[in-house]
Design an enzyme around this catalytic site. Structure first.
Site, short mmCIF file in Angstrom:
data_model
loop_
_atom_site.label_atom_id
_atom_site.label_comp_id
_atom_site.label_asym_id
_atom_site.label_seq_id
_atom_site.Cartn_x
_atom_site.Cartn_y
_atom_site.Cartn_z
N GLY A 207 -81.81 -2.33 -35.27
CA GLY A 207 -80.67 -1.81 -34.52
C GLY A 207 -80.17 -0.54 -35.15
O GLY A 207 -80.79 0.01 -36.04
N GLY A 208 -79.04 -0.07 -34.65
CA GLY A 208 -78.51 1.20 -35.12
C GLY A 208 -78.12 1.19 -36.58
O GLY A 208 -78.12 2.22 -37.24
N GLY B 248 -79.45 -0.94 -39.05
CA GLY B 248 -80.39 -1.48 -40.03
C GLY B 248 -81.59 -2.17 -39.41
O GLY B 248 -81.72 -2.28 -38.20
N ASP C 289 -66.85 -8.11 -33.63
CA ASP C 289 -68.12 -7.89 -32.94
C ASP C 289 -68.77 -9.21 -32.52
O ASP C 289 -69.97 -9.41 -32.68
CB ASP C 289 -69.06 -7.06 -33.82
CG ASP C 289 -70.07 -6.26 -33.01
OD1 ASP C 289 -69.88 -6.16 -31.77
OD2 ASP C 289 -71.04 -5.74 -33.59
#
Ligand SMILES: *[C@@H]1O[C@H](CO)[C@@H](O)[C@H](O)[C@H]1NC(C)=O
Ligand SMILES: *[C@@H]1O[C@H](CO)[C@@H](O)[C@H](O)[C@H]1NC(C)=O
Ligand SMILES: *[C@@H]1O[C@H](CO)[C@@H](O)[C@H](O)[C@H]1NC(C)=O
Ligand SMILES: *[C@@H]1O[C@H](CO)[C@@H](O)[C@H](O)[C@H]1NC(C)=O
Ligand SMILES: *[C@@H]1O[C@H](CO)[C@@H](O)[C@H](O)[C@H]1NC(C)=O
Length: 612
Positions: free
Chosen positions: A298-299, A301, A418
């Site tokens: 993902g963005g 890691g 999140d």
């Protein structure tokens, strides 16, 4: 005592007089040799031939630099001229009572001073130099002034290496000669005091100065940087510099790493079962971070599956973007995860701080491996096993309990920020664990919960948080409501098939309001469970995801409603559907896509990116 040099001198004059049939004359003005205040002790009894040769070369270099300044040519026109110049040089040295035979023994090859286009990228004169290096090289700015201080001299020397490196890309094998040209250029052309200025020669040529030529300390060291004719000398200097730089960089990095390591170790890890991993352990566990072991990306890691030496399966997350996120955030994340200990929250097994000579600093978080992947994966069409109703019910209750722990049992409370299907992971028994505390925030009681940086994932963001940055425990409740609706309906948070995009809350609310609540149930489990209970779960989901904060229950209330301990209030009306255009632009601004959880990548992440 006086006779011996006189005799040698005489002998020498005879010796050089014979071959000087070549009537070449030396274009160099060597008069400076008699007056320049250099330290000639290495060339006197007892002779230190290595240092003496370096000094003599530097001394000759002064003449070459003067010659360059006057004629714009780096070297001498031919071998005969070069030989003549060396003979003149020798004579001058004799008058200083330096043994004349030192010159032939130090300069065995007079061709090394002869112009030759194959020496350094075809450079022979200043026109060539400016064509190859440019009119304003680093040397022109770094070496023009007073070089008597360590700092200014260091800057000039650094510039020399820079230019040499630049040239060596043109003439890869001849950087030695290029280094020598850089030196001649710096002292002969750039420096305003010129080559016969003692401090300048001391810095650029590494010339040892006699004590009357001021402080000698440190100058000896700079010999290494100097005009070292003996090829070995220059090569050695290069190697030394490179090794020193590498070593210095490593040393600084090590100090830095140790400080990070200590701050994490001391303040965070002692009260948890988390372990401090060495990078080699993680490399071994993940098969050197092979592509095959990659289970999520993902963005922020990449996540690898790994097997520790004791056989335990782990998920190793390497965190990206360290330059912008910084170590404070890494330490903060570790600190937060270390505080939590609950069966419905993914525990940290350890962490690792390392450095890599190419990739720079590397940070890892190690978690327990969750064999059933993420909720998002299980709900997707590719999901390995279709979730049954009892499983769905338990997952919802598990997530609620995890959130209740974060909100009530930790002081001050932690807001996850999140909560989404990709961040809910399932263990081998399909028990849910909330993961990824990268955005978690610990609220400070008595402080305003207004936050300037809105983070989270589009669709799951509570509207008041997305619009005004107002962060409360109910922001997590909103996201939880969305997750309930996703689980109950098997649909995604955003229905991107339709235009305009339909938010799951709007869709469910409309159906519930018109008495068609059964149409919300996922076809796959529609007939599995008691209708009343399933209805209750859907209503709690709608209530939790209500647009207005005040009408949303707390997580504690939500749990009681789910378990049937308290009644569910009638669905309150909503102002405007959330998917309404007036909300969309601001929601999109708050969107943060593609965070990776320790397991499967969300199909949402991709659809959201393309949606953007
Ligand atoms: C160099 O000297 C040699 C004799 O040592 C002579 O034969 C030759 O012509 C000279 N060359 C030049 C270019 O002066
Ligand atoms: C002098 O150097 C040239 C090349 O630079 C080499 O060909 C020659 O053999 C050397 N002569 C001596 C005496 O070292
Ligand atoms: C230039 O140097 C090379 C070797 O370094 C030598 O073979 C060649 O003869 C030299 N050229 C001239 C013109 O001196
Ligand atoms: C580098 O120097 C060697 C001799 O010292 C020469 O043979 C070679 O052609 C030079 N290479 C370049 C790229 O100038
Ligand atoms: C500099 O050297 C090049 C060949 O390397 C030559 O063509 C040019 O005429 C020379 N310029 C001057 C000013 O001597």
């Amino acid at each position: 005592m006086n006779n011996k040099p006189m005799f040698l001198l005489l002998l020498f004059t005879i010796f050089i007089a014979t071959p000087s049939a070549s009537a070449a004359s030396c274009p160099m003005d060597l008069s400076y040799v008699e007056t320049f205040p250099w330290d000639s002790s290495s060339c006197r009894d007892p002779i230190d031939s290595q240092h003496c040769c370096q000094s003599l070369l530097s001394l000759f270099g002064i003449g070459l630099a003067k010659h360059l300044k006057e004629t714009s040519i780096f070297q001498l026109p031919d071998e005969n001229t070069s030989t003549t110049c060396l003979q003149d040089f020798q004579l001058k040295l004799s008058s200083l009572r330096i043994q004349p035979e030192l010159v032939p023994s130090c300069f065995q090859n007079s061709t090394q001073f002869v112009t030759n286009t194959s020496y350094c990228a075809g450079i022979t004169n200043l026109t060539d130099w400016r064509e190859k290096v440019g009119i304003l090289s680093p040397l022109d700015t770094a070496c023009n002034g007073d070089l008597s201080s360590e700092t200014s001299c260091g800057i000039c020397t650094d510039a020399g290496f820079k230019v040499t490196t630049q040239l060596s890309t043109i003439a890869p094998k001849n950087s030695t000669k290029c280094f020598y040209f850089s030196i001649l250029y710096a002292i002969g052309v750039v420096n305003k005091f010129g080559p016969t200025h003692p401090e300048t020669a001391g810095c650029i040529l590494g010339m040892p100065l006699s004590s009357k030529g001021s402080s000698n300390n440190g100058k000896i060291l700079k010999l290494v940087f100097g005009l070292i004719g003996a090829l070995v000398g220059v090569v050695l200097a290069f190697v030394l510099i490179i090794m020193y730089r590498k070593w210095d960089k490593m040393r600084k990095e090590n100090i830095y790493h140790r400080s990070i390591e200590n701050s994490v170790r001391d303040s965070v890890l002692p009260n948890t079962g988390a372990k401090w991993f060495h990078i080699s352990e993680l490399e071994k566990a993940t098969n050197k971070f092979s592509q095959k072991n990659m289970i999520g990306q993902g963005g922020d890691g990449v996540v690898f599956k790994g097997t520790l030496s004791d056989g335990t399966l782990v998920a190793v997350k390497e965190i990206f973007d360290l330059d912008t996120r910084g170590d404070e955030e890494f330490i903060y994340e570790v600190e937060i995860i270390s505080k939590i200990k609950h069966r419905n929250l993914l525990a940290l097994r350890g962490c690792c701080v390392a450095s890599h000579n190419v990739k720079g600093k590397r940070r890892f978080l190690v978690y327990d491996y969750m064999p059933n992947g993420s909720l998002s994966y299980q709900l997707s069409v590719n999901g390995a096993n279709k979730l049954t109703w009892p499983q769905r019910k338990n997952i919802i209750l598990d997530v609620a309990k995890g959130l209740a722990y974060l909100h009530y049992e930790i002081k001050p409370p932690i807001f996850h920020r999140d909560i989404k299907a990709t961040n809910i992971l399932l263990d081998s028994k399909m028990k849910a664990k909330v993961a990824d505390f990268g955005l978690a925030k610990q609220g400070n009681e008595g402080q305003s919960h207004l936050t300037t940086r809105v983070a989270g994932t589009y669709g799951y963001l509570a509207p008041e948080y997305a619009l005004y940055g107002q962060l409360t425990e109910k922001s997590d409740v909103y996201s939880f409501g969305i997750v309930i609706l996703e689980i109950m309906s098997g649909r995604k948070v955003l229905d991107t098939m339709n235009s305009p995009v339909v938010l799951i809350t709007d869709w469910a609310w409309t159906l519930a309001k018109t008495g068609k609540i059964h149409e919300i149930f996922d076809q796959a489990v529609k007939d599995e469970g008691p209708e009343k209970i399933m209805e209750r779960f859907v209503l709690v989901g709608i209530l939790c995801a209500h647009a207005m904060v005040a009408l949303r229950p707390t997580i504690a209330e939500a749990i009681k409603m789910l378990e049937g301990d308290i009644d569910i209030p009638n669905l309150p009306d909503r102002p405007v559907p959330l998917g309404h255009e007036s909300f969309q632009s601001s929601l999109l601004n708050g969107m943060q896509s593609g965070r990776s959880t320790p397991y499967y990548n969300s199909s949402y992440s991709t659809s959201m990116v393309s949606f953007k």
